[in-house]
Design a protein around this motif. Structure first.
Motif, short mmCIF file in Angstrom:
data_model
loop_
_atom_site.label_atom_id
_atom_site.label_comp_id
_atom_site.label_asym_id
_atom_site.label_seq_id
_atom_site.Cartn_x
_atom_site.Cartn_y
_atom_site.Cartn_z
N ALA A 192 109.20 50.39 32.85
CA ALA A 192 109.61 49.05 32.42
C ALA A 192 109.97 48.24 33.66
O ALA A 192 111.01 48.47 34.28
CB ALA A 192 110.80 49.15 31.47
N ASP A 193 109.12 47.30 34.01
CA ASP A 193 109.28 46.53 35.24
C ASP A 193 110.66 45.88 35.38
O ASP A 193 111.22 45.80 36.47
CB ASP A 193 108.22 45.43 35.31
CG ASP A 193 106.81 45.94 35.20
OD1 ASP A 193 106.49 46.55 34.16
OD2 ASP A 193 106.02 45.73 36.13
N ARG A 194 111.20 45.42 34.27
CA ARG A 194 112.47 44.69 34.30
C ARG A 194 113.65 45.58 34.67
O ARG A 194 114.72 45.10 35.02
CB ARG A 194 112.75 44.06 32.93
CG ARG A 194 111.69 43.08 32.47
CD ARG A 194 111.96 42.64 31.04
NE ARG A 194 110.83 41.92 30.48
CZ ARG A 194 110.91 40.76 29.85
NH1 ARG A 194 112.09 40.19 29.71
NH2 ARG A 194 109.84 40.16 29.36
N LEU A 195 113.46 46.88 34.61
CA LEU A 195 114.55 47.82 34.87
C LEU A 195 114.41 48.53 36.20
O LEU A 195 115.06 49.55 36.44
CB LEU A 195 114.61 48.86 33.74
CG LEU A 195 114.87 48.30 32.33
CD1 LEU A 195 114.86 49.43 31.30
CD2 LEU A 195 116.19 47.55 32.28
N PHE A 196 113.60 48.01 37.08
CA PHE A 196 113.30 48.68 38.35
C PHE A 196 114.57 48.98 39.15
O PHE A 196 114.86 50.14 39.47
CB PHE A 196 112.34 47.81 39.16
CG PHE A 196 111.89 48.40 40.47
CD1 PHE A 196 111.90 49.77 40.69
CD2 PHE A 196 111.43 47.57 41.48
CE1 PHE A 196 111.47 50.31 41.91
CE2 PHE A 196 111.00 48.09 42.69
CZ PHE A 196 111.03 49.46 42.91
N LEU A 197 115.36 47.97 39.44
CA LEU A 197 116.54 48.18 40.28
C LEU A 197 117.57 49.12 39.63
O LEU A 197 118.02 50.06 40.28
CB LEU A 197 117.18 46.85 40.66
CG LEU A 197 118.43 46.95 41.54
CD1 LEU A 197 118.14 47.66 42.85
CD2 LEU A 197 118.99 45.55 41.80
N PRO A 198 117.96 48.90 38.38
CA PRO A 198 118.91 49.84 37.79
C PRO A 198 118.36 51.26 37.69
O PRO A 198 119.11 52.23 37.79
CB PRO A 198 119.22 49.26 36.41
CG PRO A 198 118.16 48.26 36.14
CD PRO A 198 117.71 47.75 37.48
N ALA A 199 117.04 51.39 37.53
CA ALA A 199 116.45 52.73 37.50
C ALA A 199 116.58 53.40 38.86
O ALA A 199 116.87 54.60 38.95
CB ALA A 199 114.98 52.64 37.09
#
Length: 296
Positions: A192-199
């Motif tokens: 999920a591109d939108r969750l890159f940083l938290p991932a």
């Protein structure tokens, strides 16, 4: 064994108007992405319209990407198909042509229980050399099958070449469970591109991103800022990346990806029937929205 990391781009598949794969455009897109600094390539997955391609077409795309990349970035070929036999054939072909590894989506459309999923993956992984890495791929909202943590654990225990998973569903509780597999040595790539940083903050190795096929720059910038431990900068860049996701509809319609690439000077071809290309009015509106976003 190699693992995926950073910004690994899920590539679109360029077609001519008659629905034939255009390998020249596959090569051009590969060069574009490498030039923009992505860390890996992941052709022939959901973003690549894999369900519209024959086995022969998928092999030709895989060969083109591997040959063009020529070791400059990591290339994992998505091999998941409608039948086990085709999946094994595509995975073995990826190994034969020099790919760094494969990804394999769960069986799709028809329901599969936990035992069936386990045996499916063990069969595929066992058909490959022990040192050829395999990523599981769970996208339950599209495949209609969900790969539970305990099933992934059993597959990994049985097949040491299963090194990680691409998880394309926004569930951080499950993501955290995947991260615990194999004593925490299991590679998890966010889908999920939108969750890159938290991932990344959770411990994931990176993102397998469709939006980065069009605009790699914000995603590469997020990763670099994270590595530099500049979280304020990374957060701001992630917000910008999300704006691109919203305009491009996060891969819900690949025609937005292909038309946006054309606006960038990269001809990514047409959609394959029954999907339609954007209308002229839709392209103009897309261009207007993109013109309002920050540039790199």
């Amino acid at each position: 064994m190699k693992r995926l990391y950073g910004v690994t781009t899920a590539m679109v598949t360029p077609f001519d108007k008659d629905g034939q794969v255009n390998l020249d455009k596959v090569q051009q897109l590969t060069e574009f992405l490498i030039g923009k600094g992505v860390h890996g390539l992941f052709p022939l997955g959901t973003t690549g319209e894999m369900v519209r391609l024959s086995v022969a077409e998928r092999k030709s795309v895989a060969e083109t990407v591997v040959r063009t990349a020529s070791g400059r970035v990591t290339v994992f070929i998505h091999a998941g198909a409608a039948t086990l036999e085709d999946t094994v054939e595509l995975a073995q072909h990826a190994h034969a042509v020099g790919a760094d590894g494969v990804g394999v989506v769960t069986p799709f459309f028809l329901g599969a229980n936990d035992l069936e999923l386990e045996r499916y993956y063990v069969t595929v992984a066992s058909a490959l050399p022990d040192d050829f890495p395999v990523y599981l791929y769970n996208i339950p909202q599209c495949a209609s099958n969900d790969l539970k943590t305990e099933v992934a654990e059993r597959v990994q225990a049985a097949c040491k070449n299963v090194v990680g998973i691409k998880y394309s569903y926004p569930d951080f509780l499950r993501t955290n469970e995947y991260l615990s597999i194999n004593g925490g040595e299991f590679s998890v790539m966010q889908g999920a591109d939108r969750l890159f940083l938290p991932a990344l903050a959770m411990g994931c190795d990176g993102v397998i991103s469709g939006v980065s096929c069009v605009y790699p720059e914000p995603f590469v910038a997020v990763y670099n800022a994270y590595l530099e431990k500049d979280l304020d900068k990374a957060r701001e860049l992630q917000r910008i990346a999300i704006q691109y996701c919203e305009v491009l509809r996060s891969g819900a319609n690949m025609s937005y990806f292909k038309e946006a690439l054309k606006l960038r000077g990269i001809d990514a071809g047409f959609m394959k029937a029954p999907q339609l290309d954007l209308t002229e009015a839709e392209v103009r509106e897309l261009e207007r929205k993109l013109s309002l976003l920050p540039t790199f």
